[in-house]
Design a protein around this motif. Structure first.
Motif, PDB file in Angstrom:
ATOM      1  N   THR A   1      -5.783  10.602  25.074  1.00  0.00           N
ATOM      2  CA  THR A   1      -4.890   9.715  24.323  1.00  0.00           C
ATOM      3  C   THR A   1      -5.698   8.539  23.800  1.00  0.00           C
ATOM      4  N   LEU A   2      -5.549   8.282  22.529  1.00  0.00           N
ATOM      5  CA  LEU A   2      -6.325   7.236  21.864  1.00  0.00           C
ATOM      6  C   LEU A   2      -5.390   6.224  21.224  1.00  0.00           C
ATOM      7  N   ARG A   3      -5.933   5.038  21.010  1.00  0.00           N
ATOM      8  CA  ARG A   3      -5.165   3.994  20.348  1.00  0.00           C
ATOM      9  C   ARG A   3      -6.060   3.175  19.440  1.00  0.00           C
ATOM     10  N   VAL A   4      -5.575   2.888  18.235  1.00  0.00           N
ATOM     11  CA  VAL A   4      -6.238   1.954  17.336  1.00  0.00           C
ATOM     12  C   VAL A   4      -5.199   0.948  16.859  1.00  0.00           C
ATOM     13  N   ASP A   5      -5.544  -0.306  16.889  1.00  0.00           N
ATOM     14  CA  ASP A   5      -4.636  -1.344  16.416  1.00  0.00           C
ATOM     15  C   ASP A   5      -4.518  -1.209  14.899  1.00  0.00           C
ATOM     16  N   PRO A   6      -3.303  -1.058  14.375  1.00  0.00           N
ATOM     17  CA  PRO A   6      -3.144  -0.953  12.909  1.00  0.00           C
ATOM     18  C   PRO A   6      -3.808  -2.090  12.150  1.00  0.00           C
ATOM     19  N   ALA A   7      -3.930  -3.248  12.790  1.00  0.00           N
ATOM     20  CA  ALA A   7      -4.572  -4.387  12.114  1.00  0.00           C
ATOM     21  C   ALA A   7      -6.058  -4.157  11.892  1.00  0.00           C
ATOM     22  N   ASP A   8      -6.656  -3.221  12.640  1.00  0.00           N
ATOM     23  CA  ASP A   8      -8.086  -2.921  12.506  1.00  0.00           C
ATOM     24  C   ASP A   8      -8.363  -1.808  11.492  1.00  0.00           C
ATOM     25  N   VAL A   9      -7.306  -1.293  10.867  1.00  0.00           N
ATOM     26  CA  VAL A   9      -7.440  -0.168   9.936  1.00  0.00           C
ATOM     27  C   VAL A   9      -7.330  -0.669   8.507  1.00  0.00           C
ATOM     28  N   ARG A  10      -8.235  -0.199   7.674  1.00  0.00           N
ATOM     29  CA  ARG A  10      -8.190  -0.515   6.241  1.00  0.00           C
ATOM     30  C   ARG A  10      -7.950   0.781   5.476  1.00  0.00           C
ATOM     31  N   PHE A  11      -7.014   0.758   4.536  1.00  0.00           N
ATOM     32  CA  PHE A  11      -6.701   1.947   3.758  1.00  0.00           C
ATOM     33  C   PHE A  11      -7.368   1.871   2.388  1.00  0.00           C
TER      34      PHE A  11
ATOM     35  N   VAL B   1       0.867  -1.181   0.000  1.00  0.00           N
ATOM     36  CA  VAL B   1       0.000   0.000   0.000  1.00  0.00           C
ATOM     37  C   VAL B   1       0.901   1.227   0.000  1.00  0.00           C
ATOM     38  N   ARG B   2       1.021   1.905  -1.134  1.00  0.00           N
ATOM     39  CA  ARG B   2       1.972   2.995  -1.239  1.00  0.00           C
ATOM     40  C   ARG B   2       1.416   4.208  -1.976  1.00  0.00           C
ATOM     41  N   HIS B   3       0.113   4.289  -2.186  1.00  0.00           N
ATOM     42  CA  HIS B   3      -0.446   5.452  -2.872  1.00  0.00           C
ATOM     43  C   HIS B   3      -0.295   6.677  -1.977  1.00  0.00           C
ATOM     44  N   PRO B   4       0.040   7.851  -2.545  1.00  0.00           N
ATOM     45  CA  PRO B   4       0.275   9.018  -1.684  1.00  0.00           C
ATOM     46  C   PRO B   4      -0.962   9.562  -0.992  1.00  0.00           C
ATOM     47  N   SER B   5      -2.144   9.403  -1.583  1.00  0.00           N
ATOM     48  CA  SER B   5      -3.374   9.940  -0.983  1.00  0.00           C
ATOM     49  C   SER B   5      -4.263   8.789  -0.557  1.00  0.00           C
ATOM     50  N   LEU B   6      -4.327   8.578   0.753  1.00  0.00           N
ATOM     51  CA  LEU B   6      -5.069   7.446   1.285  1.00  0.00           C
ATOM     52  C   LEU B   6      -5.993   7.902   2.400  1.00  0.00           C
ATOM     53  N   ALA B   7      -7.080   7.179   2.576  1.00  0.00           N
ATOM     54  CA  ALA B   7      -7.980   7.392   3.718  1.00  0.00           C
ATOM     55  C   ALA B   7      -7.971   6.121   4.561  1.00  0.00           C
ATOM     56  N   ALA B   8      -7.924   6.311   5.863  1.00  0.00           N
ATOM     57  CA  ALA B   8      -7.980   5.183   6.798  1.00  0.00           C
ATOM     58  C   ALA B   8      -9.418   4.992   7.251  1.00  0.00           C
ATOM     59  N   VAL B   9      -9.890   3.749   7.200  1.00  0.00           N
ATOM     60  CA  VAL B   9     -11.255   3.425   7.580  1.00  0.00           C
ATOM     61  C   VAL B   9     -11.211   2.432   8.740  1.00  0.00           C
ATOM     62  N   PHE B  10     -11.920   2.777   9.830  1.00  0.00           N
ATOM     63  CA  PHE B  10     -11.968   1.876  10.991  1.00  0.00           C
ATOM     64  C   PHE B  10     -13.196   2.204  11.827  1.00  0.00           C
ATOM     65  N   ARG B  11     -13.593   1.259  12.647  1.00  0.00           N
ATOM     66  CA  ARG B  11     -14.806   1.404  13.444  1.00  0.00           C
ATOM     67  C   ARG B  11     -14.548   2.228  14.706  1.00  0.00           C
TER      68      ARG B  11
END
Length: 382
Positions: free
Chosen positions: A368-378, A299-309
Motif C-alpha cells: 500500500t502506497l501513499r502520495v500527498d496530492p499536494a506533491d503531484v504536478r499534472f 486542471v481538466r484536460h482529459p489526457s494528463l500525466a502525474a509527475v512526482f518524486r
C-alpha cells in the motif's frame, strides 16, 4: 600561423563560432532515425535516449562516418552533406568525434598524440610540440607528455584524447558517452574539465549521454531521442522539470504516470462534458490503474500525466483509506546510494525507502502506497 596563435584566435572570436543544423533520416532494416538537431554556435547540447534510440547513429552522420538516406548537415554557412549526392569527407568537415575509447596511438607518447593532430592540420613540428605541451597543461597532464597510453590511467587517456581533439580548434566536437567507462570520481574530474575547456574555447558541442549529471553540468539544452525520434527538447532545466516521456522522467529522477481525468462521484450529468473543448466537468478526478488523485482547480484536460518524486511516495500499513492511497504489486528492488528503490506496477511507480523499511519486501508482494496530492504536478500529455 603557430598552433598557439591559431587557438588564441579561436578563443578570442566566439561570435565567429559555427552552429550545427541537421535533419537526418536513416533507414536500416527495422530501425528508422528521423531527427532534427540544431545547436547554436558555441553552445553545448546534451543528447539523451535509451540504448538503441539512435544517438550514435546521429553522431556518426554528423561526423561524416555514417551515410544517411535523406536530409542535410550544415555547419555555420557550410553545407557538409545534403541528400542525395553531396558528402564532405570526415577529415574536411572541421568536426571531431570523441567516444568512450580514446583511440590514442599506442606507439606515440601523450605529447606526440596531441601533436599529431596539429601536424595533420598543417602546424610546423616545433609549433605542434609547443601546442601539445600547452594542451596537456590545460587538461592537467603537465609533466606526463613523455608517457605512452599504456602508462596512463583511463582518465588520463581520455584527457589526452580531449586535448588532441580541442587542440585542432574544431568547428564542432561530438562526444559519444565519453565518461561511461570511467569510475565515478574520475568521470567527475573529466566532466569538470570538459565544462571548463568547452566554455574556454567556445566550441560548439553535442554530448550523447545516459547520465543526467552530464546534461546538467555541460549543456544548456537537452534533446531526448527515443525510437529514432526526438520526443522532447528545450533548456535542460525545463526538460528535466517537465519530462514528456517515462524515459525523460527516469533521467530526471521522477515518476511520470500517464492517466486520464475521470468523473468523480456523483457522475457527471449529460452536457457537463464537452468533447469539442477537450474538457470534462468540474467535479473530476484523475486515475491511472489503482491510483486515483483529485485534480486541482482549473486542471481538466482529459489526457494528463502525474509527475512526482519517488521520495514523496510512502509505504503505509493496511488497506488504502484516503486520497492518494493505492495498492500496488512490487516488481523489483534496486539499490540506491540512500537506501532502496521499490519498483511497482498498476501503475508503474518508483518508491524510495530506507534499507530497514525495505526489509521483508519481495517481488510479487502487494504493497500500500501513499502520495500527498499536494506533491503531484499534472502535465498535459503531448
Amino acid at each position: 600561423m603557430s598552433a598557439l596563435a591559431w587557438q588564441t584566435r579561436k578563443d578570442a572570436e566566439p561570435g565567429a563560432v559555427a552552429g550545427l543544423d541537421a535533419r537526418v533520416v536513416v533507414r536500416r532494416g527495422g530501425f528508422a532515425l528521423d531527427a532534427v538537431l540544431r545547436v547554436p554556435g558555441g553552445s553545448v547540447v546534451a543528447l539523451m535516449g535509451p540504448s538503441g534510440a539512435g544517438k550514435s547513429t546521429l553522431l556518426g552522420v554528423l561526423a561524416g562516418l555514417t551515410g544517411f538516406d535523406q536530409g542535410h548537415v550544415r555547419l555555420g554557412d557550410r553545407t557538409l552533406d545534403e541528400s542525395p549526392v553531396r558528402r564532405t569527407p570526415p577529415a574536411s568537415r572541421g568536426v571531431v568525434l570523441l567516444g568512450q575509447d580514446p583511440r590514442l596511438f599506442p606507439h606515440l607518447s601523450a605529447r606526440d598524440n596531441v601533436a599529431f593532430g596539429l601536424r595533420v592540420h598543417g602546424a610546423a613540428k616545433a609549433a605542434a610540440a609547443d601546442g601539445a605541451a600547452d594542451w596537456l597543461r590545460r587538461v592537467g597532464l603537465e609533466g606526463l607528455g613523455g608517457r605512452r597510453p599504456a602508462q596512463l590511467s583511463g582518465g588520463q587517456q581520455q584527457r589526452v584524447a580531449l586535448a588532441r581533439a580541442l587542440a585542432t580548434a574544431p568547428a564542432a566536437i561530438l562526444l559519444d558517452e565519453p565518461l561511461t567507462s570511467l569510475d565515478t570520481e574520475t568521470a567527475g574530474d573529466v566532466r569538470a574539465l570538459l565544462h571548463q575547456q568547452l566554455a574556454a574555447t567556445g566550441t560548439t558541442a553535442v554530448v550523447a549521454t545516459h547520465d543526467a549529471v552530464d546534461a546538467v553540468a555541460l549543456a544548456s539544452r537537452l534533446v531526448v531521442l527515443e525510437g529514432g525520434r526526438v520526443t522532447q527538447s528545450g533548456p535542460v532545466r525545463e526538460v528535466l522539470a517537465s519530462p514528456a516521456t517515462r524515459f525523460a522522467a527516469a533521467v530526471a529522477g521522477l515518476n511520470r504516470v500517464e492517466g486520464r481525468a475521470v468523473p468523480a462521484a456523483p457522475p457527471l450529468t449529460p452536457g457537463a462534458s464537452s468533447g469539442a473543448s477537450g474538457r470534462v466537468g468540474p467535479a473530476a478526478a484523475w486515475r491511472a490503474g489503482n491510483l486515483v488523485l483529485p485534480l486541482p482547480a482549473g486542471v481538466r484536460h482529459p489526457s494528463l500525466a502525474a509527475v512526482f518524486r519517488p521520495s514523496d511516495v510512502r509505504v503505509v500499513d493496511g488497506a488504502p483509506s484516503g486520497a492518494g492511497e493505492w495498492t500496488a504489486h512490487i516488481v523489483r528492488l534496486e539499490q540506491t546510494p540512500a537506501g532502496v528503490r521499490v519498483r511497482t506496477a498498476d501503475p508503474d511507480v518508483a518508491v524510495d525507502v530506507t534499507a530497514d523499511r525495505a526489509a521483508g519486501l519481495a517481488p510479487g508482494d502487494p504493497i500500500t502506497l501513499r502520495v500527498d496530492p499536494a506533491d503531484v504536478r499534472f502535465v498535459v500529455e503531448a
